[in-house]
Structure formats: structure tokens, C-alpha cells
Scaffold this motif. Structure first.
Motif, mmCIF file in Angstrom:
data_model
loop_
_atom_site.group_PDB
_atom_site.id
_atom_site.type_symbol
_atom_site.label_atom_id
_atom_site.label_comp_id
_atom_site.label_asym_id
_atom_site.label_seq_id
_atom_site.Cartn_x
_atom_site.Cartn_y
_atom_site.Cartn_z
ATOM 1 N N PRO A 125 32.622 43.200 34.286
ATOM 2 C CA PRO A 125 31.638 43.264 35.368
ATOM 3 C C PRO A 125 31.234 41.858 35.808
ATOM 4 O O PRO A 125 31.200 40.926 35.002
ATOM 5 N N GLY A 126 30.948 41.714 37.073
ATOM 6 C CA GLY A 126 30.532 40.417 37.592
ATOM 7 C C GLY A 126 29.588 40.593 38.763
ATOM 8 O O GLY A 126 29.272 41.707 39.186
ATOM 9 N N ASP A 127 29.130 39.485 39.302
ATOM 10 C CA ASP A 127 28.183 39.523 40.412
ATOM 11 C C ASP A 127 28.862 39.838 41.740
ATOM 12 O O ASP A 127 28.227 40.360 42.652
ATOM 13 N N GLU A 128 30.145 39.507 41.845
ATOM 14 C CA GLU A 128 30.842 39.693 43.112
ATOM 15 C C GLU A 128 31.503 41.070 43.175
ATOM 16 O O GLU A 128 32.178 41.492 42.239
ATOM 17 N N THR A 129 31.308 41.762 44.284
ATOM 18 C CA THR A 129 31.955 43.051 44.483
ATOM 19 C C THR A 129 33.453 42.849 44.667
ATOM 20 O O THR A 129 33.880 41.995 45.448
ATOM 21 N N VAL A 130 34.252 43.625 43.935
ATOM 22 C CA VAL A 130 35.706 43.522 44.041
ATOM 23 C C VAL A 130 36.182 44.509 45.094
ATOM 24 O O VAL A 130 35.965 45.723 44.973
ATOM 25 N N ALA A 131 36.829 44.009 46.139
ATOM 26 C CA ALA A 131 37.353 44.889 47.182
ATOM 27 C C ALA A 131 38.432 45.798 46.598
ATOM 28 O O ALA A 131 39.163 45.412 45.686
ATOM 29 N N ALA A 132 38.531 47.005 47.120
ATOM 30 C CA ALA A 132 39.527 47.955 46.618
ATOM 31 C C ALA A 132 40.932 47.388 46.724
ATOM 32 O O ALA A 132 41.767 47.556 45.821
ATOM 33 N N GLU A 133 41.212 46.690 47.826
ATOM 34 C CA GLU A 133 42.541 46.105 48.010
ATOM 35 C C GLU A 133 42.808 45.002 46.997
ATOM 36 O O GLU A 133 43.930 44.851 46.507
ATOM 37 N N THR A 134 41.779 44.231 46.677
ATOM 38 C CA THR A 134 41.925 43.184 45.663
ATOM 39 C C THR A 134 42.245 43.800 44.311
ATOM 40 O O THR A 134 43.130 43.336 43.590
ATOM 41 N N GLU A 135 41.505 44.856 43.972
ATOM 42 C CA GLU A 135 41.739 45.552 42.708
ATOM 43 C C GLU A 135 43.173 46.059 42.625
ATOM 44 O O GLU A 135 43.863 45.879 41.607
ATOM 45 N N LEU A 136 43.648 46.685 43.696
ATOM 46 C CA LEU A 136 45.009 47.227 43.706
ATOM 47 C C LEU A 136 46.048 46.130 43.536
ATOM 48 O O LEU A 136 46.986 46.253 42.735
ATOM 49 N N LEU A 137 45.900 45.049 44.282
ATOM 50 C CA LEU A 137 46.907 43.977 44.221
ATOM 51 C C LEU A 137 46.887 43.267 42.870
ATOM 52 O O LEU A 137 47.941 42.864 42.364
#
Length: 213
Positions: A61-73
Motif C-alpha cells: 500500500p502507498g499514498d499514490e493511487t495505482v491506475a488500473a492500466e499501470t497495475e496490469l502492465l
């Protein structure tokens, strides 16, 4: 796109939260090792030093939201390294490969859960991965029951474990839809039963697959 090749000595284990994958994985490893051959047990995301570093980026977990596309890549970046450095070399030398999660998890979590286009995930699978397991064992359990099992197990759940039930309902539905679409590759095990029954069913399915391979 044509179907990707499936390797008969490549087995993946899938399932939602609280399905009991760790226990079943150990039993499947023992079953394969009983034949005397090499068994490589690995996981995703992870499976190599670099892929494990990517795993930390994905799950902590972190302070920055992870974009769905970032997670996938990031998932596919880890998978590309894992396939080339761990999975394919093991298969080429004749070992069994037993993997805790593989590409089906991306279709379920980033596709079903996050709502990303399945066609995009399929394109990545074709271009980056290039292989599917010969057998995928899906441990299926009701979301509420699975989450109840793991409640209190880890006081610091990872970033994905913190998602709401609706997310995991979509994940489960996608896993089941994929299993229904590929009955030749998937074996669905009801993980709501007592653990010894779940293990026995999973081992029996693996044994039947190995004998037919």
C-alpha cells in the motif's frame, strides 16, 4: 488470434481470497514430487528477483493511487521476466512447473475486477507470455466465506486485499466464466469444503491429468 500453446507439465493454481491455495499448493507439489522428477514451485507476481521487486511495487500500500492500466502492465512486466527466466527453462529441462497464479489472474483481477478490456489483456498474453498451463486448478469459494477465513490472518493486508467485496465478486465471476469457456484446461474445486476434502479433490484432479498427459 489463434490459441496459445498449452504445456502438459505446466500447472497453475488460481482462486480468490481465502480459497486455501497455500495448503493445496503444498499437496500438489508432494503429489508431483512422488514421481521422482523435478518440480519447480513458483508464484505470480514474482518468481525471479526482478519480478519479486515488481511484486512489492504492486502489492505494498502507498499514498499514490495505482491506475488500473499501470497495475496490469506491471503484472505483465513481472510475468514476462518470470516466463523467460523461470518457467520456460524449467519446462525445457523436463521439470514440472507448479505456479501460484498465472495469466488467468490478470483476466480476473485487472479485467473483471478493474474493468479493463479483456481483448487488451489477451493481446498482452499473446505478445508477452506466449504459453498457457496445460492444467489450471481453480479453487472456488463464496467471497464472503473466503474473506471471513482470512480476517485477522494478516493485520496489514496488501493493496489488493483491501478492495471491497464487489471487486472480489467480479473477480470470482470472471474466473468461473473462464473455467466454463475452457473446460479442457480448467478443473474447478469447491474450496468451501473442509480442507482435507479440498486437498483430496485437487490431488485427484492433478493425478488424473498427469496420467492422461
Amino acid at each position: 488470434m489463434s490459441a496459445l500453446p498449452m504445456h502438459p507439465r505446466f500447472v497453475s493454481l488460481e482462486g480468490g481470497e481465502g480459497a486455501g491455495k497455500t495448503t493445496v499448493l503444498a499437496a500438489l507439489r508432494a503429489e508431483l514430487a512422488a514421481s521422482g522428477g523435478e518440480v519447480v514451485v513458483t508464484r505470480e507476481p514474482g518468481g525471479t528477483p526482478l519480478a519479486e521487486k515488481i511484486r512489492s511495487l504492486l502489492l505494498l500500500p502507498g499514498d499514490e493511487t495505482v491506475a488500473a492500466e499501470t497495475e496490469l502492465l506491471l503484472m505483465f512486466a513481472a510475468r514476462a521476466q518470470h516466463v523467460r527466466e523461470t518457467v520456460l527453462p524449467a519446462l525445457e529441462r523436463g521439470a514440472w512447473v507448479l505456479c501460484d497464479r498465472f495469466t488467468d489472474s490478470s483476466f480476473a483481477y485487472q479485467g473483471g475486477g478493474r474493468g479493463l478490456d479483456a481483448g487488451f489483456i489477451e493481446e498482452l498474453e499473446w505478445r508477452v507470455v506466449g504459453i498457457r498451463p496445460g492444467l489450471t486448478m481453480l479453487l472456488d469459494i463464496d467471497v464472503a466465506r473466503g474473506r471471513e477465513r482470512i480476517r485477522g490472518r494478516d493485520p496489514r493486508p496488501d493493496r489488493i486485499e483491501r478492495e471491497r467485496d464487489a471487486f472480489f465478486e467480479r473477480v470470482r465471476a470472471t474466473f468461473l466464466a473462464r473455467a466454463a469457456a475452457e473446460p479442457g484446461r480448467f478443473r474447478v474445486v469447491d474450496a468451501s469444503h473442509p480442507v482435507d476434502e479440498v486437498v483430496a479433490a485437487a490431488v485427484a484432479a492433478l493425478r488424473a491429468f498427469a496420467e492422461a498427459a
